[in-house]
Design a protein around this motif. Structure first.
Motif, short mmCIF file in Angstrom:
data_model
loop_
_atom_site.label_atom_id
_atom_site.label_comp_id
_atom_site.label_asym_id
_atom_site.label_seq_id
_atom_site.Cartn_x
_atom_site.Cartn_y
_atom_site.Cartn_z
N ILE A 144 0.84 -1.19 0.00
CA ILE A 144 0.00 0.00 0.00
C ILE A 144 0.87 1.24 0.00
O ILE A 144 2.01 1.22 0.48
N ASN A 145 0.31 2.31 -0.52
CA ASN A 145 1.13 3.47 -0.80
C ASN A 145 0.21 4.56 -1.34
O ASN A 145 -0.88 4.26 -1.83
N LEU A 146 0.65 5.79 -1.28
CA LEU A 146 -0.06 6.82 -2.03
C LEU A 146 0.43 6.68 -3.47
O LEU A 146 1.53 7.10 -3.81
N GLY A 147 -0.40 6.04 -4.29
CA GLY A 147 0.08 5.67 -5.61
C GLY A 147 -0.58 6.48 -6.70
O GLY A 147 -1.59 7.15 -6.49
N LEU A 148 0.00 6.39 -7.87
CA LEU A 148 -0.55 7.07 -9.03
C LEU A 148 -1.85 6.38 -9.44
O LEU A 148 -1.85 5.23 -9.89
N VAL A 149 -2.96 7.05 -9.30
CA VAL A 149 -4.23 6.53 -9.78
C VAL A 149 -4.18 6.53 -11.30
O VAL A 149 -3.88 7.55 -11.92
N PRO A 168 -13.59 4.65 -3.49
CA PRO A 168 -14.26 5.68 -2.69
C PRO A 168 -14.06 7.09 -3.22
O PRO A 168 -14.82 7.99 -2.87
N ILE A 169 -13.04 7.31 -4.05
CA ILE A 169 -12.82 8.68 -4.53
C ILE A 169 -13.45 8.91 -5.90
O ILE A 169 -13.36 10.01 -6.45
N ASN A 215 -3.46 -0.97 -2.26
CA ASN A 215 -4.16 0.27 -1.93
C ASN A 215 -3.37 1.45 -2.47
O ASN A 215 -2.18 1.58 -2.18
N TRP A 216 -4.04 2.27 -3.25
CA TRP A 216 -3.42 3.50 -3.76
C TRP A 216 -3.62 4.70 -2.84
O TRP A 216 -3.12 5.78 -3.11
N LEU A 217 -4.45 4.55 -1.82
CA LEU A 217 -4.87 5.71 -1.04
C LEU A 217 -4.19 5.79 0.32
O LEU A 217 -4.47 6.71 1.09
N SER A 218 -3.31 4.86 0.61
CA SER A 218 -2.68 4.87 1.92
C SER A 218 -1.61 5.95 2.00
O SER A 218 -0.75 6.05 1.14
N PRO A 219 -1.62 6.76 3.04
CA PRO A 219 -0.61 7.82 3.14
C PRO A 219 0.76 7.27 3.53
O PRO A 219 1.76 7.95 3.36
N THR A 220 0.78 6.08 4.06
CA THR A 220 2.06 5.48 4.42
C THR A 220 2.33 4.32 3.48
O THR A 220 1.42 3.72 2.93
#
Lengths: 363, 363, 363, 363
Positions: free
Chosen positions: C170-175, C213-214, C239-244
């Motif tokens: 998981i990570n803040l990833g490129l959607v 969800p977005i 997960n693309w939405l995780s801040p960590t």
């Protein structure tokens, strides 16, 4: 909450003897922990909690206890059922309270540091030895499974000769009026060092640097450097001003290096088979280049499984066993004295801006 | 692999000027990093990689490069297209190589430490100043986003007056023949300290303790304690024998305390609104008790978002900009000199068993 | 910077043969990594970087390279010096580009996933097999020292039978516009799973749950649950939405359990001798109570020393070796197919709100 | 040990009323914690500890307590001084014990889960409501400072609309005879979810996947996926076989994402201003490309300072306050029912291999 596996609470030894009557003196910061652990130990029967402020003592006991709160220390000492006294009052009062107990024929456990000065500590040690009574210093950390394991690994030679010890004990701590951060926190590290070093290895000198950047009237940050008789170095960083809590000790040995992180319950001790080796002169030809001597180990790390027994409980049990078995406890008065010796020398060093100060000979 | 968000690679400045010819001298440990970053910078055109071992230079360049490998430093200096030289050779050779470059009219970037001695460093600084050439020291860490942020927070007053700085840089490191762990690692911490301290705040004395427990012929573990002119304390722990890698710097301030953990990419910098405050005498009545003065802040922690720009790239850009703008670079020769001053004093302290040694006045 | 110990960069094998000409197609996100690693490999000679946007290709090569940038794929295929083509373009283009290369007689390496559909992937596999050419899928993680070690420990029986595998990426990833988080990230976990499972153990069904969800038009959070033919369970959280950023895989075995944390360079792999054991019925009497069967192991943890060889370099070397040795590479086209099979089934499950979808039989 | 700053033990409310008599039933795993906290609360006077095994009850009380141990539950219920009963027995016995207490006119606190079935739970809720008595479920985690803060941030809108919740609660746990890992551990996560969700947001369906790889006769690993009525997703991973302990919950919101790591006392809660934003259709022209809509926030992380009040103490206080104020407690019987609803549906899903099972409507 969820059920963890039952923790290893230590073997319940076959104590057939009657529990020994004990009194705790001091209902301040540490006293309640002693109260709780004496109550949990089969070796003892807690009879009194004594404090000048009897209401505080009563509050510590709570509304459901059969233990007696009192402000009358003389009454405690006069109680023939009391065989031992545990002193958890400010260091400046240790001498009087402990001396009175010894003179009343009680075995004595004293909160660290043993006394306010080396001279005072020596008076306690002498008194106890003269009377054949047990005098023990509550060096609690020495009874953690982690420190026990470190001591075992050092003594068994598993780590090899000690090369360096680096200890960090920092936290946002209570700035105290009477003692500086060194006297507050370093006794932990110094008592651990005293506990783990093998016979024949000992600190011979100390230098200390400190600062009081907030104007507290006491050093709030301090660094102690100890030279051991083997050429090894031990260093202690204590700090009341750190916003984060760190309690880490690294013990570097010729064969292995151990890192103890007391705040990592999932992996308190890690033993690394990593290090730098030098071939001995015999092993290499005279004309080989210097840098050929160095080799590096990059082996595995092992985090040994350790029990989670509460250290204070082990300390209390040791107190009981030492009394029963008429032997010196693991952290006896003389261990407390050795710690006082270093603390006094470190204070002198601080006073003289970091000058190296020699220690009294002999462990 | 998975696509992380694009990292902030810094604004591409409008460089309309021609790139400047540059040569790198030294194809050892650090040289390849300079080669890579000079190639990536629009400010420069890398022309040569020079090393006594030309094969090593060629291997660094690889089989696809148009950059020239050479062992002929004179040819490099004779190349009129070369405006600047970057020196990444052992410290003992810095003086000769950099001096030759300056005398050939080239701007010079020198790997840390600036030179083997303060006197040598001073000769370089003087030569560059006399000739109006840029002399820069590659204090790489000063160009990390983390250190930049620390400097900003110190200079803006956000942290308040500096109370203490504690730096730990330990690792299983290459034991070196010529220099001890202090000269190997502490330049990083000392150059960072030099970089972040505000005007008027400076170290005035240093004490150093070290040990060579493995018989390497050099200190492998060392502790430096610096006294600042404000009464603050700075401490550096460097160690080649640690099995774990730690790179942490804590900057304690009157208002906030900052912890930089360079090995935690997810949270390199944490700023704590936690600390100990003392009321000033004016604020309290004369008869109030001493311990009433102390209060504690237990506020939030903020981990600021930082970019991930490569430090070395920022350093290279600064070198180019300083040359173009005819100004002193952020980490100029004089910064390198101040670091040398502390290192020499620390070596003297080590020699004298930790005696405090004063520093040359003035930043 | 300070000198770490030299990293283990893998043995330099005795490659006496001429390097093989190779071309990289695609200068986007991943292409530059292939370019760098093909250049560093003695097995290859990089000749072309091909991209529809030739300027982008040139920028990737930089200003110092002798490699040719081109937008003309036909010219690349027509180059008789090119023996192999590496495809790092969007998945939707893999079929055409790889098929053309195979038909031109080139060996092919394809970025994950092998193709946009199982059917497309099958066409590539068939084509390559018919022509006797190497088709390899760039399952990069399989070439990390960590995954290699996991595979070894599974195959050697050191972990015991696999009980569960739990993977979090998981990570803040490129959607992304074209593919959901499952197709973007889960190929890593699925290819690793495929790589480490021993012969005879294989996933038979998958269920997937996801959410957008977005309102991105694609699942941004997804959970895959795989049932293995042994009754074991494997689970993947992407997960693309995780801040960590978290990249952890736990492999639970009957004898040991292994945790791989790819973001902890100091301790990537930890092997725990901790677990729950049940006595087999034969070992206990019929009338013993059920809860007597359970016992717990609480042994040590070992973090094995692993090298730090770059995974992509190992992948590139394997590509070269497989071609030379005329054998299937470790992560061949069929491995890529098996991953596609699971991804397609998972997409169908997502469509049907988590319904369990069976997989094609056979590995 | 060293003196940490005094922990925030919560305001001592002005309780002028007499403490309320209370009895604890069950001296097993959880009972002792209730005993300790009822003793510490000024709102209660603990009178009895009741257990079928009266010796066990006596051991829990220890040798210094004035509280009565008993095996006679009828006597407890007959004691007019007992106004409230706390039930910490196995779930299968909750119905009978709690029902008896309610029928005797006592307020009741029940350990989680409320009962063995939804139907049983409903009988308790109905009985309590009919009699106007307080029925509370001990959802302990809801009384931690961390969960309180999460609830506040969700309800205040600080996090924005909830996008996803991901909870991991894994450990080497006691494999139990009667209940699976889902019923053992997931009540924590489900009760927390129930507690933090704002009005109008609720789970509508659940799917569960599990495995029993060790042949324990119960699922030892399980994954629950909940669909919320808003389209958000919540996921719970519970596992008895993990050698490491993880207790992490991530709450992803439209504005901020929060990570709660219950095992990191130095930083339990971290709030990230990082995420993915999509412009709403109104804000962009119809012909703009889809990928223009996405933007990324990469802001700071804030770890708010939280007190360290013991959760169970807060729970006990809430029980007392709810009784006194004749209001529903924060975690009332209906909250316990909602958790039972999900657990039953999840069990059905497990039985049907992960089929999605709808939940009863309405919170």
């Amino acid at each position: 909450m969820s059920r963890d596996l039952p923790k290893n609470r230590g073997k319940r030894s076959a104590v057939t003897q009657e529990p020994m009557g004990v009194a705790v003196v001091g209902a301040g910061y540490w006293g309640p922990n002693l109260v709780r652990n004496f109550q949990a130990s089969e070796r003892f029967r807690l009879r009194w909690l004594c404090d000048l402020d009897v209401d505080r003592a009563q509050r510590v006991l709570g509304g459901y206890s059969t233990v007696q709160a009192t402000a009358d220390y003389a009454a405690v000492l006069a109680d023939p059922e009391v065989a031992a006294v545990a002193v958890a009052t400010p260091a400046g009062t240790h001498l009087d309270i402990a001396l009175a107990a010894l003179r009343a024929g009680k075995h004595v456990l004293v909160e660290k540091p043993l006394a306010a000065t080396y001279a005072d500590g020596m008076r306690l040690v002498t008194e106890a030895e003269d009377r054949g009574l047990t005098l023990m210093c509550d060096h609690t950390y020495c009874y953690t499974p982690a420190v026990g394991r470190i001591r075992d690994m050092v003594h068994s030679g598993e780590l090899g000769e000690i090369h360096f010890v680096d200890s960090v004990r920092i936290n946002l701590g209570l700035v105290q009026k009477d003692i500086d951060v060194m006297w507050d926190l370093a006794p932990h590290d110094l008592s651990i060092l005293d506990f783990i070093l093998p016979a024949g290895v000992e600190p011979v000198a100390v230098a200390a640097h400190g600062a009081d950047p907030i104007g507290a009237g006491q050093a709030c940050v301090a660094y102690l450097t100890l030279t051991l008789n083997t050429g090894a170095i031990a260093h202690v960083h204590v700090n009341w001003l750190s916003p984060t809590k760190v309690r880490t000790t690294m013990v570097g040995g010729a064969k292995r290096t151990l890192v103890w992180d007391d705040l990592n319950p999932l992996q308190r001790v890690a033993v690394y088979d990593r290090g730098v080796d030098l071939a001995s002169p015999q092993e290499i030809g005279a004309d080989e280049r210097r840098d050929m001597l160095v080799s590096y180990r990059s082996g595995d790390m092992v985090a040994p499984a350790l029990g989670e027994k509460e250290a204070l409980r082990g300390m209390v049990d040791e107190f009981g066993d030492a009394i029963r078995e008429r032997r010196a406890p693991l952290t006896d008065g003389r261990a407390g004295l050795r710690v006082l010796d270093i603390l006094e020398a470190a204070s002198r060093s601080l006073e003289f801006k970091g000058a190296v100060v020699g220690l009294r000979a002999g462990r």
